[in-house]
Design an enzyme around this catalytic site. Structure first.
Site, PDB file in Angstrom:
ATOM      1  N   SER A  85       3.819 -10.895 -14.500  1.00  0.00           N
ATOM      2  CA  SER A  85       3.235  -9.555 -14.545  1.00  0.00           C
ATOM      3  C   SER A  85       1.784  -9.620 -14.076  1.00  0.00           C
ATOM      4  O   SER A  85       1.508 -10.053 -12.956  1.00  0.00           O
ATOM      5  CB  SER A  85       3.373  -8.972 -15.945  1.00  0.00           C
ATOM      6  OG  SER A  85       3.066  -7.597 -15.955  1.00  0.00           O
TER       7      SER A  85
ATOM      8  N   ASP B 167      13.637  -4.278 -13.096  1.00  0.00           N
ATOM      9  CA  ASP B 167      12.236  -4.123 -13.508  1.00  0.00           C
ATOM     10  C   ASP B 167      11.721  -2.743 -13.084  1.00  0.00           C
ATOM     11  O   ASP B 167      11.675  -2.428 -11.897  1.00  0.00           O
ATOM     12  CB  ASP B 167      11.397  -5.227 -12.852  1.00  0.00           C
ATOM     13  CG  ASP B 167       9.975  -5.295 -13.388  1.00  0.00           C
ATOM     14  OD1 ASP B 167       9.562  -4.377 -14.120  1.00  0.00           O
ATOM     15  OD2 ASP B 167       9.280  -6.283 -13.068  1.00  0.00           O
TER      16      ASP B 167
ATOM     17  N   HIS C  22      11.590  -6.399 -16.779  1.00  0.00           N
ATOM     18  CA  HIS C  22      10.276  -7.005 -16.578  1.00  0.00           C
ATOM     19  C   HIS C  22      10.060  -8.346 -17.285  1.00  0.00           C
ATOM     20  O   HIS C  22       9.538  -9.283 -16.672  1.00  0.00           O
ATOM     21  CB  HIS C  22       9.190  -6.000 -16.990  1.00  0.00           C
ATOM     22  CG  HIS C  22       7.823  -6.361 -16.532  1.00  0.00           C
ATOM     23  ND1 HIS C  22       7.524  -6.580 -15.198  1.00  0.00           N
ATOM     24  CD2 HIS C  22       6.661  -6.550 -17.215  1.00  0.00           C
ATOM     25  CE1 HIS C  22       6.240  -6.888 -15.083  1.00  0.00           C
ATOM     26  NE2 HIS C  22       5.700  -6.884 -16.285  1.00  0.00           N
TER      27      HIS C  22
END
Length: 770
Positions: free
Chosen positions: A624, A713, A745
């Site tokens: 991320s 995601d 995610h």
């Protein structure tokens, strides 16, 4: 790569030579040992005739099913005359197959088990006693959909007399148009047979973003545990989404209320997972009972009562809890995040007087219990960073609240006095381990403690008073630990050690606040074997996401595995991380891709200068925003890292802003405030996004990079990573990509997590020549 478990070893290793195949076989066996270590999710303590009873909700990866296996472990707590404590565990844990949630009643005499459906079948509610299943109710989809059990909207609450349970579930889907076999629209009351007909799509409804696919309208329900009758609470407008419901106490025969948090979602539902910056309020609504379903309804049943907003004067209120005497309603607030725009920031604690007569005034006085800490002094309370409160967080005095919060690079147990606001550190102040409170046994504490090199252990804290009457807690280990690791894991962890490094920042300037000028921290994990040999093991630089999150000194199965196979770790908490005060956190927005990159490089250079790292064998790993920094680092410092791995990375904010579930994040982190946000970014916005993105530095990248991407995601859609991957391939950089079609995610489904770190280990080993 399919993460469903159907891939054969041959398919998994296409393109690998025989030595790599052999390494896969070896590494997979060790990783499996680490993955098998269970996790403690929740715990409860109950009093019985034979003394305190403990019950632990636990989970463990089930690789074949690609799910988490849930089970319960119970035990009797015995306090010996020599002040030692022993847990007498049941012979075996009990697996809760198919259970979405299990919640014991306040007395511990009943257990509610909820089984959410995976299709259009009903939701199942089971009420268990100590010896048998007493009730089972099937709640059809026309009443409500799945119950929310995710820890955000989740609110499953027994009332005090254990006759009803309030909970949050998906509101029934709105009716969809039906068409017959000729394509003609069928009227609602049509008597035609359904052969060949189909359901149309109906109106599109916005969902709550990442991890909430199909979740649109969480609503409030109550079930009577005797009759099984379910009632949706009327009077709650559809413009708000409810969660975290609790019952008000019964006081002097006054009406009982349901108190809950609620988020606005009438215009746009921004992604809410991990995002505390969504405005929310606490509401109360009167409850008189569930309708019996008879022709003669109970008085007041089924009627809509007024809904009371209890926190109008503050932008955020959640995690409601009543004091033991019922005089106060306590709650957490993320108003700093809401007001600033940061997706998570320093929290505060507040209370309001609960009316004993059940009558609410127009204006509710909100009292601050704790304040936001901007620049904490060394060793002092850095502010609250709480992920949630226990269902019963009170000591016996009724005014001391126990909670867990991040404290710099650790997690600590804190006590908060409801009246004075005094905050004290309850877990040992000289411990660099992370501690979390699990349950309270009167004034004693059942907690879990771990470090990057030691598996979680149950700790028992016994309250003692000093001569002045001030409380403290004496901590002891259990004689019989809850975890029994395999010999491979034990031997792999045995030589490991860790320490927290203080790293001076490199870009001190007059425009920085005092809190933003202080050193950052990095957790350094190494092996004593390397020290004995006089050589440095390869160093993996680990970067957390967020950016407003933190990597605490706690056990991670995946990172412990990487350490055990001969890697040192440098886990960096750059400025912007939680746990270091609000000044440091708010110094990052508007400077992402610059300040955070410099902080990580400062930590790496600091480790090299201390002789802790070999400059020729350094790799970098992040997901991320950590992936954002990983891809920034290989562009801005192309000679620093011999290999990289990025998990669902943010590579191009300009291409992300139009498709992510949190477009406001792009504006806030790029500009540093909320005023620039718009649904239609300007060319100037897009230019700024591009300049602050890793893709702006792609011409300099030469580091071999592994990408792990989830097709589902919604936070950083997979196209973001693919754009960067294709640009690297076009310039001849070595790239390997793994795609997980059914993951979102976090990439945390068991098979995905397992395959990801197996490939990361092999990838890093290839370039560091372990």
């Amino acid at each position: 790569m399919d993460s469903s478990g159907t891939d054969s070893a041959k398919e998994l290793h296409v393109g690998f030579d025989l030595s790599t195949e052999e390494e896969y076989a070896t590494q997979s066996k060790l990783l499996k040992e680490f993955v098998n270590i269970p996790s403690i999710d929740k715990a409860w303590i109950f009093n019985s005739d034979s003394g305190p009873q403990a019950m632990f909700a636990m989970s463990q990866a089930n690789l074949l099913a690609n799910k988490r296996r849930k089970f319960m472990l119970s035990g009797h707590i015995s306090k010996e005359s020599n002040q030692s404590v022993n847990f007498h565990w049941a012979p075996f844990p009990i697996e809760m197959t198919g259970a979405s949630a299990f919640v014991p009643s306040p007395s511990g005499l009943k257990l509610l088990v909820i089984r959410n459906p995976e299709n259009d079948s009903p939701t199942k509610f089971e009420i268990w006693s100590s010896s048998q299943l007493e009730k089972e109710f099937h709640i059809p989809q026309k009443v409500h959909g799945s119950v929310y059990v995710d820890g955000w909207f989740e609110g499953i609450s027994w009332n005090s007399d254990e006759t009803c349970v309030a909970y949050v579930a998906e509101e029934p889907s709105r009716p969809k148009p039906t068409f017959d076999h000729l394509g003609y629209y069928k009227k609602e009351n049509s008597l035609d047979k359904d052969i060949g007909s189909w359901k149309g799509q109906g109106d599109w409804e916005e969902e709550w973003g990442e991890a909430y696919a199909g979740k649109r309208q969480p609503a409030l329900f109550v079930i009577d545990v005797e009759s099984g009758e379910v009632e949706q609470i009327k009077g709650v407008p559809r413009s708000i989404s409810v969660g975290q419901v609790v019952w008000s106490p019964k006081i002097n025969g006054s009406a009982q209320y349901l108190v809950f948090a609620a988020w606005l979602g009438d215009k746009r539902k921004f992604g809410i997972k991990y995002c505390y910056n969504r405005p929310c309020s606490l509401y109360a609504i009167k409850f008189t009972g569930v309708s019996s379903g008879s022709d003669e309804p109970k008085d007041d049943a089924n009627q809509a009562f007024p809904i009371h907003n209890l926190t109008k004067s503050i932008s955020s209120g959640f995690s409601p809890r009543f004091s033991k005497d019922g005089k106060f309603l306590l709650f957490l607030s993320a108003k700093t995040a809401v007001d600033s725009g940061a997706h998570w920031a320093t929290e505060s604690l507040h209370k309001i007087d609960w009316p004993s007569d059940g009558k609410f005034t127009e204006s509710v006085n909100i009292v601050n219990v704790t304040q936001v800490v901007n620049c904490p002094e060394d060793g002092c309370f850095p502010g609250l960073y709480v992920t949630g409160l226990l269902s019963d967080p009170w000591l016996s005095d009724g005014q001391t609240l126990m909670l867990s919060s991040y404290w710099r690079s650790c997690r600590a147990i804190l006590s908060v006095n409801l009246l004075s606001g005094e905050v004290s550190r309850v877990s040992p102040s000289d411990s660099d381990y992370s501690w979390s409170v699990l349950a309270l046994d009167g004034d004693d504490i059942v907690a879990v403690s771990s470090s990057p090199v030691s598996v979680p252990e149950i700790k028992f804290g016994k309250k003692v008073l000093d001569p002045a009457g001030k409380p403290s807690w004496q901590w002891s280990n259990l004689q019989k630990p809850i975890f029994k690791c395999s010999d491979k894991v034990t031997s792999g962890l045995l030589p490991l050690q860790f320490k927290i490094l203080k790293v001076p920042i490199s870009n001190v300037s007059e425009c920085l606040t005092e809190g933003a000028k202080k050193p950052i921290e990095a957790i350094y994990v190494s092996s004593s074997k390397a020290k004995e040999s006089g050589k440095c093991d390869p160093l993996v630089v680990v970067i957390h996401g967020g950016p407003h999150s933190v990597a605490p000194c706690s056990f991670s199965k995946e990172l412990a595995y990487l350490s055990s196979i001969g890697n040192s770790l440098l886990i960096v908490n750059y400025r912007g991380s939680l746990g270091f005060g609000e000044d440091a956190l708010q110094s990052l927005p508007g400077k992402v891709g610059s300040q955070d990159v410099k902080d990580v490089l400062s930590a790496v250079d600091h480790a090299i200068a201390m002789g802790l790292a070999d400059p020729s064998r350094i790799t970098v790993l992040g997901g991320s925003h950590g992936g954002f920094l990983t891809t920034h680092l290989i562009g801005q410092a192309p000679d620093k890292f011999v290999a990289a791995a990025a998990r669902n990375p943010v590579c191009n904010i300009a291409s992300m802003v139009g498709i992510t579930d949190i477009p406001d994040w792009c504006f806030f982190e790029a500009y540093g405030d909320q005023t620039h946000y718009t649904e239609a970014p300007s060319p100037e916005d897009m230019s700024r996004f591009h300049q602050m993105s890793p893709i702006a530095h792609i011409s300099k990248v030469k580091t071999p990079t592994l990408f792990l991407l989830g097709t589902q995601d919604l936070r950083v859609p997979i196209s973001n990573g693919f754009q960067y991957v294709r640009a690297l391939k076009a310039k001849g950089v070595e790239v390997k990509v793994f795609v997980f079609p059914n993951d979102n995610h976090p990439l945390d489904r068991p098979q995905t997590d397992y395959e990801s770190f197996l490939n990361i280990a092999v990838w890093f080993n290839k370039y560091c020549k372990l």
